[in-house]
Scaffold this motif. Structure first.
Motif, PDB file in Angstrom:
ATOM      1  N   ASN A   1     -26.828  -5.753  10.805  1.00 49.76           N
ATOM      2  CA  ASN A   1     -26.416  -4.354  10.925  1.00 49.76           C
ATOM      3  C   ASN A   1     -27.579  -3.387  11.085  1.00 49.76           C
ATOM      4  O   ASN A   1     -27.379  -2.193  11.273  1.00 49.76           O
ATOM      5  CB  ASN A   1     -25.548  -3.942   9.722  1.00 49.76           C
ATOM      6  CG  ASN A   1     -26.264  -4.150   8.395  1.00 49.76           C
ATOM      7  OD1 ASN A   1     -27.463  -4.461   8.364  1.00 49.76           O
ATOM      8  ND2 ASN A   1     -25.537  -3.995   7.301  1.00 49.76           N
ATOM      9  N   ARG A   2     -28.809  -3.940  11.008  1.00 43.77           N
ATOM     10  CA  ARG A   2     -30.002  -3.117  11.275  1.00 43.77           C
ATOM     11  C   ARG A   2     -30.601  -3.440  12.639  1.00 43.77           C
ATOM     12  O   ARG A   2     -31.732  -3.085  12.934  1.00 43.77           O
ATOM     13  CB  ARG A   2     -31.028  -3.339  10.169  1.00 43.77           C
ATOM     14  CG  ARG A   2     -30.598  -2.806   8.801  1.00 43.77           C
ATOM     15  CD  ARG A   2     -31.587  -3.185   7.722  1.00 43.77           C
ATOM     16  NE  ARG A   2     -31.615  -4.625   7.503  1.00 43.77           N
ATOM     17  CZ  ARG A   2     -32.447  -5.246   6.657  1.00 43.77           C
ATOM     18  NH1 ARG A   2     -33.332  -4.535   5.966  1.00 43.77           N
ATOM     19  NH2 ARG A   2     -32.395  -6.553   6.503  1.00 43.77           N
ATOM     20  N   ASP A   3     -29.834  -4.189  13.429  1.00 39.10           N
ATOM     21  CA  ASP A   3     -30.235  -4.558  14.782  1.00 39.10           C
ATOM     22  C   ASP A   3     -31.452  -5.492  14.783  1.00 39.10           C
ATOM     23  O   ASP A   3     -32.211  -5.546  15.751  1.00 39.10           O
ATOM     24  CB  ASP A   3     -30.532  -3.317  15.638  1.00 39.10           C
ATOM     25  CG  ASP A   3     -30.375  -3.631  17.130  1.00 39.10           C
ATOM     26  OD1 ASP A   3     -29.466  -4.406  17.480  1.00 39.10           O
ATOM     27  OD2 ASP A   3     -31.181  -3.114  17.925  1.00 39.10           O
ATOM     28  N   GLN A   4     -31.630  -6.240  13.683  1.00 38.96           N
ATOM     29  CA  GLN A   4     -32.713  -7.220  13.603  1.00 38.96           C
ATOM     30  C   GLN A   4     -32.174  -8.613  13.912  1.00 38.96           C
ATOM     31  O   GLN A   4     -31.021  -8.920  13.609  1.00 38.96           O
ATOM     32  CB  GLN A   4     -33.333  -7.209  12.199  1.00 38.96           C
ATOM     33  CG  GLN A   4     -34.050  -5.917  11.854  1.00 38.96           C
ATOM     34  CD  GLN A   4     -34.626  -5.937  10.446  1.00 38.96           C
ATOM     35  OE1 GLN A   4     -34.039  -6.504   9.535  1.00 38.96           O
ATOM     36  NE2 GLN A   4     -35.780  -5.321  10.263  1.00 38.96           N
ATOM     37  N   ARG A   5     -33.023  -9.431  14.487  1.00 39.79           N
ATOM     38  CA  ARG A   5     -32.630 -10.806  14.802  1.00 39.79           C
ATOM     39  C   ARG A   5     -32.276 -11.553  13.520  1.00 39.79           C
ATOM     40  O   ARG A   5     -32.981 -11.457  12.514  1.00 39.79           O
ATOM     41  CB  ARG A   5     -33.776 -11.520  15.522  1.00 39.79           C
ATOM     42  CG  ARG A   5     -33.429 -12.926  15.968  1.00 39.79           C
ATOM     43  CD  ARG A   5     -34.572 -13.561  16.727  1.00 39.79           C
ATOM     44  NE  ARG A   5     -35.703 -13.824  15.849  1.00 39.79           N
ATOM     45  CZ  ARG A   5     -36.752 -14.588  16.183  1.00 39.79           C
ATOM     46  NH1 ARG A   5     -36.802 -15.127  17.388  1.00 39.79           N
ATOM     47  NH2 ARG A   5     -37.737 -14.764  15.343  1.00 39.79           N
ATOM     48  N   ALA A   6     -31.187 -12.308  13.559  1.00 37.46           N
ATOM     49  CA  ALA A   6     -30.761 -13.085  12.395  1.00 37.46           C
ATOM     50  C   ALA A   6     -30.147 -14.392  12.869  1.00 37.46           C
ATOM     51  O   ALA A   6     -29.689 -14.511  14.015  1.00 37.46           O
ATOM     52  CB  ALA A   6     -29.753 -12.297  11.567  1.00 37.46           C
ATOM     53  N   PHE A   7     -30.159 -15.382  11.980  1.00 36.58           N
ATOM     54  CA  PHE A   7     -29.640 -16.708  12.314  1.00 36.58           C
ATOM     55  C   PHE A   7     -28.477 -17.036  11.391  1.00 36.58           C
ATOM     56  O   PHE A   7     -28.499 -16.725  10.189  1.00 36.58           O
ATOM     57  CB  PHE A   7     -30.742 -17.755  12.192  1.00 36.58           C
ATOM     58  CG  PHE A   7     -31.892 -17.491  13.115  1.00 36.58           C
ATOM     59  CD1 PHE A   7     -31.872 -17.945  14.426  1.00 36.58           C
ATOM     60  CD2 PHE A   7     -32.993 -16.759  12.696  1.00 36.58           C
ATOM     61  CE1 PHE A   7     -32.926 -17.689  15.292  1.00 36.58           C
ATOM     62  CE2 PHE A   7     -34.054 -16.491  13.541  1.00 36.58           C
ATOM     63  CZ  PHE A   7     -34.017 -16.960  14.848  1.00 36.58           C
ATOM     64  N   VAL A   8     -27.454 -17.682  11.963  1.00 39.35           N
ATOM     65  CA  VAL A   8     -26.236 -17.967  11.210  1.00 39.35           C
ATOM     66  C   VAL A   8     -25.709 -19.355  11.586  1.00 39.35           C
ATOM     67  O   VAL A   8     -26.056 -19.904  12.634  1.00 39.35           O
ATOM     68  CB  VAL A   8     -25.138 -16.921  11.510  1.00 39.35           C
ATOM     69  CG1 VAL A   8     -25.539 -15.549  11.018  1.00 39.35           C
ATOM     70  CG2 VAL A   8     -24.833 -16.882  13.012  1.00 39.35           C
TER      71      VAL A   8
END
Length: 444
Positions: free
Chosen positions: A301-308
């Motif tokens: 939600n902060r427009d940062q890259r994330a992995f799921v």
């Protein structure tokens, strides 16, 4: 009871015992018959200082015989860059168990994502899962995956040139899954394409399993295999040594539906048989039949890259015995190992290591044949492993070299010798091997 390595305090234990309505841990175990309880002292050595522990393991380690290794057959003596063990121990990577909570497992999810990306590119396939236990069980999972995709078709054809150890595991899995395995004959050391087509024409085939390079190191030509499989609604499965794909035609280029194999060749030490890491890649249309899990990349939600965790084949929760696969965990730490290795080596480094292995094997084979005592069993292209026949007693030859610190190869059931060469074997080592042959003949 106070165990220093358990996190529970006495208050914790008291609270838990009160919750279940008992007074002590002895009461908790009261239903265990006295006849099977152990009441003696555990055979545990007394405590040691750090230096004493190190000395103990050095003494134990010194009992191992360090040999120059020319044995292969699925496990190879490749070089491990020294930086890998150090990076493995970083806290953001060395996370326990599986990464269900993405917010605290970004390090683990990140490297699994990179692993998947690299393996998909190495195999030329669309999708990679988040690793398997080893190459053998990955092949068995591919077999079951083919049957699941084939619906009413439960027959799988297996090339006779597949590694015998893998075949034994396939037989075990098939026995309890109601899968019929049938062997495709070998002809001159390679899969007999005419026998393959004849068995496909009978019908009822869900998949076909071949190996590249095959069990005796031969690089097979699979031209037309995928078309023959697909014309008969069967999946084409290719098992490969991962490192060899840096220079060989990939499973994707052969038209494979599923690519499997072991990643041990990507720098993992032989380490007495494991742990290793299996890989499984497939076409996009089979993604929901693939066991294990797939990690994806998104933005938070902060427009940062994330992995799921994008997909998880955790169907055993609801299907249980009817599940296609009960694989849910993985060899994630070893997947990290090969990810670091591939990152360090890069495309060019992987190619150079494979080319050195290829060149060393062909140099060694030429030198052995020049002695007049060794003869190549099959006049076929090979990669870094080759099968030769020795004109004297092969057991005495093996014993001679082992006494001199060399594991000369693996004796096959027909008395031939399977020899593997990796980038670790030098020209000087190979020359010393050949120059010692007159001494070996003296004991024959």
């Amino acid at each position: 009871m106070n165990c220093k390595y358990f996190p529970h305090t006495q208050d914790d234990l008291k609270g838990m015992l009160e919750r279940v309505g008992i007074d002590s841990l002895d009461d908790l175990y009261s239903q265990i018959p006295e006849s099977i309880r152990f009441r003696g002292n555990y055979d545990i050595p007394s405590e040691m200082s750090e230096i004493e522990v190190r000395q103990l393991f050095e003494r134990l380690g010194s009992q191992n015989r360090q040999m120059t290794c020319y044995a292969g057959y699925g496990v190879y003596d490749h070089y491990t860059p020294s930086v890998i063990p150090q990076l493995l121990q970083r806290s953001e990577f060395l996370t326990s168990y599986t990464p269900y909570q993405a917010e605290i497992s970004q390090g683990t999810l990140h490297y699994i994502f990179e692993y998947q990306s690299m393996m998909a590119e190495l195999t030329g396939m669309d999708i990679s899962n988040a690793s398997m236990y080893d190459g053998t069980t990955a092949t068995a999972e591919a077999m079951m995956m083919a049957v699941a995709a084939g619906k009413k078709q439960n027959k799988v054809l297996v090339s006779e040139t597949l590694n015998g150890d893998i075949r034994k595991v396939l037989d075990t899995y098939a026995l309890h899954q109601g899968i019929e395995l049938e062997t495709i004959s070998e002809k001159d050391g390679v899969t007999d394409v005419d026998d393959l087509k004849a068995k496909l024409a009978v019908g009822g085939v869900a998949g076909v399993i071949v190996q590249q390079p095959n069990a005796v190191g031969i690089v097979e030509d699979f031209t037309g295999f995928a078309d023959a499989c697909h014309e008969n609604k069967a999946l084409f499965i290719v098992n490969s040594v991962a490192a060899d794909l840096a220079v060989l035609k990939t499973p994707g280029e052969w038209g494979a539906d599923i690519a499997v194999g072991d990643g041990q060749s990507l720098g993992i030490p032989m380490q007495f048989g494991g742990p290793y890491v299996g890989y499984m890649c497939c076409t996009e249309k089979l993604i929901r039949k693939m066991p294990g899990r797939i990690v994806g990349m998104t933005k938070d939600n902060r427009d940062q890259r994330a992995f799921v965790l994008t997909l998880q084949a955790r169907e055993q929760h609801i299907r249980r015995q009817k599940a296609t696969s009960n694989i849910c965990s993985n060899q994630s730490l070893m997947a990290l190992f090969v990810t670091i290795y591939m990152s360090l080596m890069g495309k060019q480094g992987l190619k150079e290591a494979a080319q050195l292995s290829y060149a060393g094997a062909h140099y060694f084979c030429d030198r052995l044949q020049a002695t007049g005592k060794f003869h190549l069993v099959y006049d076929k292209p090979f990669f870094n492993e080759f099968l030769v026949r020795y004109d004297r007693d092969v057991d005495e030859l093996i014993q001679f070299y082992m006494m001199n610190g060399i594991l000369p190869g693996l004796k096959m059931s027909d008395g031939s010798l399977l020899i593997a060469v990796t980038e670790k074997r030098t020209k000087e080592e190979i020359d010393r091997f050949v120059e010692a042959l007159p001494l070996a003949h003296g004991i024959g």
